[in-house]
Design a protein around this motif. Structure first.
Motif, PDB file in Angstrom:
ATOM      1  N   LEU A   1      43.471  37.175  53.682  1.00  0.00           N
ATOM      2  CA  LEU A   1      43.373  36.356  52.367  1.00  0.00           C
ATOM      3  C   LEU A   1      44.632  35.763  52.030  1.00  0.00           C
ATOM      4  CD1 LEU A   1      41.520  35.377  49.877  1.00  0.00           C
ATOM      5  CD2 LEU A   1      42.600  37.453  48.826  1.00  0.00           C
ATOM      6  N   GLU A   2      44.317  34.487  52.408  1.00  0.00           N
ATOM      7  CA  GLU A   2      45.949  33.733  52.559  1.00  0.00           C
ATOM      8  C   GLU A   2      46.380  33.146  51.227  1.00  0.00           C
ATOM      9  OE1 GLU A   2      46.214  30.315  55.385  1.00  0.00           O
ATOM     10  OE2 GLU A   2      44.844  31.447  56.728  1.00  0.00           O
ATOM     11  N   ASP A   3      45.517  32.987  50.243  1.00  0.00           N
ATOM     12  CA  ASP A   3      45.876  32.694  48.918  1.00  0.00           C
ATOM     13  C   ASP A   3      46.573  33.733  47.984  1.00  0.00           C
ATOM     14  OD1 ASP A   3      46.037  31.898  46.179  1.00  0.00           O
ATOM     15  OD2 ASP A   3      44.032  30.679  46.512  1.00  0.00           O
ATOM     16  N   ASP A   4      47.924  33.415  47.892  1.00  0.00           N
ATOM     17  CA  ASP A   4      48.827  34.419  47.246  1.00  0.00           C
ATOM     18  C   ASP A   4      48.364  34.630  45.719  1.00  0.00           C
ATOM     19  OD1 ASP A   4      50.280  34.565  49.336  1.00  0.00           O
ATOM     20  OD2 ASP A   4      51.851  33.135  48.726  1.00  0.00           O
ATOM     21  N   ASN A   5      48.036  33.691  45.012  1.00  0.00           N
ATOM     22  CA  ASN A   5      47.434  33.926  43.481  1.00  0.00           C
ATOM     23  C   ASN A   5      46.485  34.651  43.424  1.00  0.00           C
ATOM     24  OD1 ASN A   5      49.660  32.211  42.776  1.00  0.00           O
ATOM     25  ND2 ASN A   5      48.199  30.210  42.911  1.00  0.00           N
ATOM     26  N   GLU A   6      45.518  34.436  44.438  1.00  0.00           N
ATOM     27  CA  GLU A   6      44.001  35.259  44.484  1.00  0.00           C
ATOM     28  C   GLU A   6      44.316  36.622  44.802  1.00  0.00           C
ATOM     29  OE1 GLU A   6      39.731  34.863  44.813  1.00  0.00           O
ATOM     30  OE2 GLU A   6      41.160  33.551  44.141  1.00  0.00           O
ATOM     31  N   LEU A   7      45.360  37.023  45.853  1.00  0.00           N
ATOM     32  CA  LEU A   7      45.427  38.342  46.046  1.00  0.00           C
ATOM     33  C   LEU A   7      46.387  38.899  44.694  1.00  0.00           C
ATOM     34  CD1 LEU A   7      45.537  40.116  48.598  1.00  0.00           C
ATOM     35  CD2 LEU A   7      47.895  39.438  48.951  1.00  0.00           C
ATOM     36  N   GLU A   8      46.981  38.451  44.350  1.00  0.00           N
ATOM     37  CA  GLU A   8      47.908  38.838  43.313  1.00  0.00           C
ATOM     38  C   GLU A   8      46.842  39.365  42.203  1.00  0.00           C
ATOM     39  OE1 GLU A   8      50.635  40.522  42.935  1.00  0.00           O
ATOM     40  OE2 GLU A   8      51.239  40.534  40.919  1.00  0.00           O
ATOM     41  N   LYS A   9      46.045  38.385  41.784  1.00  0.00           N
ATOM     42  CA  LYS A   9      44.928  38.696  40.844  1.00  0.00           C
ATOM     43  C   LYS A   9      44.128  40.208  41.165  1.00  0.00           C
ATOM     44  CE  LYS A   9      43.569  34.262  39.401  1.00  0.00           C
ATOM     45  NZ  LYS A   9      42.312  33.392  39.751  1.00  0.00           N
ATOM     46  N   ILE A  10      43.822  40.202  42.343  1.00  0.00           N
ATOM     47  CA  ILE A  10      43.254  41.164  42.949  1.00  0.00           C
ATOM     48  C   ILE A  10      43.928  42.489  42.598  1.00  0.00           C
ATOM     49  CG2 ILE A  10      41.913  42.567  45.056  1.00  0.00           C
ATOM     50  CD1 ILE A  10      41.250  39.467  45.819  1.00  0.00           C
ATOM     51  N   ARG A  11      45.059  42.382  42.981  1.00  0.00           N
ATOM     52  CA  ARG A  11      46.193  43.521  42.935  1.00  0.00           C
ATOM     53  C   ARG A  11      46.186  43.987  41.542  1.00  0.00           C
ATOM     54  NH1 ARG A  11      51.064  45.525  42.147  1.00  0.00           N
ATOM     55  NH2 ARG A  11      51.681  43.617  41.146  1.00  0.00           N
ATOM     56  N   LEU A  12      46.429  43.112  40.600  1.00  0.00           N
ATOM     57  CA  LEU A  12      46.645  43.457  39.415  1.00  0.00           C
ATOM     58  C   LEU A  12      45.325  44.400  38.717  1.00  0.00           C
ATOM     59  CD1 LEU A  12      48.700  40.405  37.668  1.00  0.00           C
ATOM     60  CD2 LEU A  12      49.404  43.051  37.998  1.00  0.00           C
ATOM     61  N   ALA A  13      44.193  43.701  38.982  1.00  0.00           N
ATOM     62  CA  ALA A  13      42.921  43.826  38.421  1.00  0.00           C
ATOM     63  C   ALA A  13      42.486  45.381  38.809  1.00  0.00           C
ATOM     64  CB  ALA A  13      41.769  42.967  38.677  1.00  0.00           C
ATOM     65  N   TYR A  14      43.065  45.809  40.391  1.00  0.00           N
ATOM     66  CA  TYR A  14      42.600  46.699  40.986  1.00  0.00           C
ATOM     67  C   TYR A  14      43.603  47.755  40.287  1.00  0.00           C
ATOM     68  CZ  TYR A  14      41.087  50.135  44.317  1.00  0.00           C
ATOM     69  OH  TYR A  14      40.392  51.372  45.029  1.00  0.00           O
ATOM     70  N   SER A  15      44.984  47.660  40.060  1.00  0.00           N
ATOM     71  CA  SER A  15      45.650  48.739  39.657  1.00  0.00           C
ATOM     72  C   SER A  15      45.337  49.043  38.386  1.00  0.00           C
ATOM     73  CB  SER A  15      47.249  47.898  39.823  1.00  0.00           C
ATOM     74  OG  SER A  15      47.637  47.501  40.982  1.00  0.00           O
ATOM     75  N   LYS A  16      44.993  48.202  37.513  1.00  0.00           N
ATOM     76  CA  LYS A  16      44.553  48.311  36.076  1.00  0.00           C
ATOM     77  C   LYS A  16      43.441  49.060  35.957  1.00  0.00           C
ATOM     78  CE  LYS A  16      47.083  44.203  34.047  1.00  0.00           C
ATOM     79  NZ  LYS A  16      46.488  42.852  33.774  1.00  0.00           N
ATOM     80  N   GLY A  17      42.530  49.014  37.000  1.00  0.00           N
ATOM     81  CA  GLY A  17      41.111  49.847  37.041  1.00  0.00           C
ATOM     82  C   GLY A  17      40.227  48.751  36.402  1.00  0.00           C
ATOM     83  N   GLU A  18      40.405  47.657  36.191  1.00  0.00           N
ATOM     84  CA  GLU A  18      39.527  46.527  35.950  1.00  0.00           C
ATOM     85  C   GLU A  18      38.339  46.229  37.197  1.00  0.00           C
ATOM     86  OE1 GLU A  18      42.579  44.222  33.250  1.00  0.00           O
ATOM     87  OE2 GLU A  18      41.771  43.300  34.935  1.00  0.00           O
ATOM     88  N   LEU A  19      39.130  46.363  38.285  1.00  0.00           N
ATOM     89  CA  LEU A  19      38.195  46.167  39.743  1.00  0.00           C
ATOM     90  C   LEU A  19      37.940  47.521  40.153  1.00  0.00           C
ATOM     91  CD1 LEU A  19      37.316  43.437  41.407  1.00  0.00           C
ATOM     92  CD2 LEU A  19      39.377  44.113  42.720  1.00  0.00           C
ATOM     93  N   LEU A  20      36.597  47.777  40.557  1.00  0.00           N
ATOM     94  CA  LEU A  20      36.102  49.019  41.272  1.00  0.00           C
ATOM     95  C   LEU A  20      36.188  49.013  42.719  1.00  0.00           C
ATOM     96  CD1 LEU A  20      33.204  49.779  38.888  1.00  0.00           C
ATOM     97  CD2 LEU A  20      35.491  50.620  38.770  1.00  0.00           C
ATOM     98  N   THR A  21      36.425  50.047  43.187  1.00  0.00           N
ATOM     99  CA  THR A  21      36.491  50.130  44.636  1.00  0.00           C
ATOM    100  C   THR A  21      35.370  49.496  45.498  1.00  0.00           C
ATOM    101  OG1 THR A  21      37.681  52.388  44.753  1.00  0.00           O
ATOM    102  CG2 THR A  21      36.143  51.808  46.607  1.00  0.00           C
ATOM    103  N   GLY A  22      34.094  49.644  45.040  1.00  0.00           N
ATOM    104  CA  GLY A  22      33.060  48.819  45.496  1.00  0.00           C
ATOM    105  C   GLY A  22      33.212  47.324  45.595  1.00  0.00           C
TER     106      GLY A  22
END
Ligand code: TRP
Length: 486
Positions: A366-387
């Motif tokens: 995933l080339e987009d840095d902003n997008e990736l960072e959003k995903i990282r934060l959301a997953y680290s905080k538990g907002e985003l689930l594994t699935g």
């Protein structure tokens, strides 16, 4: 395989000797050209590979912000996301290559692949993606070695015919990465050894002792002698005088042209040895250039960041021939998750992106840095689930593999010939600076041409041989056609 367990880091001028105790590494991490595995903890779990430790052990340099800033100044290009994210993380003398680019002095890129299976996987693609970007950025020649000989010598079972078959399909895969045919020469060792390349191989062989080969690669008394010698073949392509059809015949001019080798960090031992030899070689008073290196880390296996993808373990890898459904099923079924066991716990504590394979793949694809960072934060905080994270990863992989398959379908015999023919290449280098320093001699392919660029007898022989093979092929095809027509 076990014979490589005691690969050690060497200072280039150091006397090479390995204490016997070094062979007993127990559960420490192993990274050498044949084995890649993280440390095994007391609990029997394989830990993620510690790349900082490798920098220390191998004696390489970390790619830091300062070097990246200089890269951007010199090339005018934003560093590739592999560089920005520490996927390409270590180097040897990369700054010397930037110096040369700045002055528009010639250098070239060298990378390779061991043809060990019919279909490459996404892990094999990543060094080539990066190499293509380097070629686009620097506009310099690129040579790509297929080590069919290595794969034969290092395997108990594989036959020569088998590795040559893999070689043919791997060349097509590599071409599908989008390299520029005017600037790229792809060769297999079985086909190209001879002439200037073989002369360079013997220069290396003469300067590497059995002791050194043992120390660097961990060979022992039962290792076949082909393995022991192989390093001089892989190393020989790091010198411009191995490619007179690209750089010209005049070795006084070519031995000083360095290369930059983008490779996965497990290949470093080969080039440590090569650099050591280069420092001791001269041609009529001219010093050989030491190759520079730029190292990438491995795309982890689906099972976790402690190992790399393996072409021989189907469930560890996403193959470039996989269908969208296969990709989806593999990621869902096998991708190691950094998430928590229950949704409640995951929402409360969050997931661990460091070990989560789906997240790690997104860092590569995933080339987009902003997008990736959003995903990282959301997953680290538990907002985003594994699935949900896996679904994002699946989408990126499917897009990447589908685009590859589309290009691969277009690679025909003519394209293979275009990339593998022994021929001159054309390149510009740094467009902002007129050519300076050593000027690469111009090559004339026309028969009877005079001067530096004349092809050697050997090359002419090779060209003639190629022509004969082509003629035979055409004849056969015609016979077939006639037979079916009648
Ligand atoms: N030994 C490598 C492999 O097994 C192939 C290789 C040859 C290579 N020359 C190289 C890889 C230079 C990187 C850079 O895959």
């Amino acid at each position: 395989m076990a014979e490589t367990a005691n690969a050690v880091a060497l200072n280039e001028s150091q006397v090479l000797e390995v204490p016997a105790s070094a062979a007993a590494q127990g559960s420490k991490q192993t990274v050498d050209p044949w084995n890649v595995q993280g440390e095994v903890g007391a609990d029997g779990q394989i830990k993620a590979i510690n790349y900082d430790k490798l920098i220390e052990e191998f004696g390489t340099k970390k790619i830091d912000e300062e070097l990246l800033a200089r890269f951007e100044r010199v090339t005018g290009k934003k560093p590739h996301h592999f560089l920005r994210r520490g996927i390409v993380f270590s180097h040897r003398d990369f700054e010397l290559i930037l110096d040369r680019y700045e002055r528009n002095e010639p250098f070239f890129l060298y990378t390779g692949r061991g043809p060990s299976s019919d279909s490459i996987h996404v892990g094999h693609c990543t060094p080539f993606m990066f190499t293509k970007w380097l070629q686009d950025t620097f506009d310099v020649p690129l040579v790509i070695m297929l080590t069919d000989d290595e794969k034969y010598l290092f395997s108990e079972k594989r036959t020569i015919e088998e590795v040559q078959g893999y070689c043919d399909s791997n060349i097509r895969d590599i071409i599908s990465m989008g390299f520029d045919p005017n600037k790229t020469f792809i060769f297999s060792d079985y086909d190209y050894v001879g002439g200037a390349f073989y002369r360079q191989i013997t220069r290396l062989a003469k300067h590497i002792t059995l002791n050194q080969a043992r120390a660097i690669f961990g060979f022992n008394d039962s290792s076949n002698i082909g393995k022991i010698h192989f390093g001089s073949i892989q190393g020989a392509a790091a010198f411009a005088n191995s490619f007179p059809h690209i750089f010209g015949e005049d070795e006084k001019k070519t031995v000083g042209i360095p290369c930059l080798i983008p490779c996965a960090v497990d290949q470093d031992p080969y080039f440590r040895a090569t650099r050591d030899v280069a420092a001791r070689l001269t041609y009529q008073g001219v010093r050989f250039a030491k190759p520079s290196l730029i190292h990438s880390l491995f795309l982890p296996a689906l099972q976790g960041p402690g190992t790399k993808m393996s072409a021989s373990i189907d469930s560890s890898a996403i193959f470039m021939t996989d269908t969208p459904n296969q990709i989806k099923n593999k990621v869902n079924k096998y991708a190691f998750s950094g998430g928590k066991v229950s949704v409640e716990e995951h929402r409360a504590v969050g997931g661990d992106t460091e070990v989560d394979v789906a997240y790690q793949y997104l860092r590569f694809f995933l080339e987009d840095d902003n997008e990736l960072e959003k995903i990282r934060l959301a997953y680290s905080k538990g907002e985003l689930l594994t699935g949900e994270l896996k679904a994002l990863c699946i989408k990126e992989l499917q897009t990447f593999v589908a685009a590859f398959q589309e290009r691969r379908a277009k690679v025909d015999d003519a394209a293979v010939k275009q990339f593998t023919d022994i021929r001159p290449l054309t390149w510009v280098g740094n467009p902002k600076v007129p050519k300076a320093g050593i000027v690469v001699p111009k090559l004339e392919v026309a028969e009877g041409a005079e001067g530096d660029g004349k092809l050697t007898k050997n090359q002419l022989k090779k060209l003639e041989k190629q022509r004969q093979i082509e003629a035979k092929k055409a004849q056969k095809a015609k016979e077939k056609e006639d037979a079916t027509a009648s």
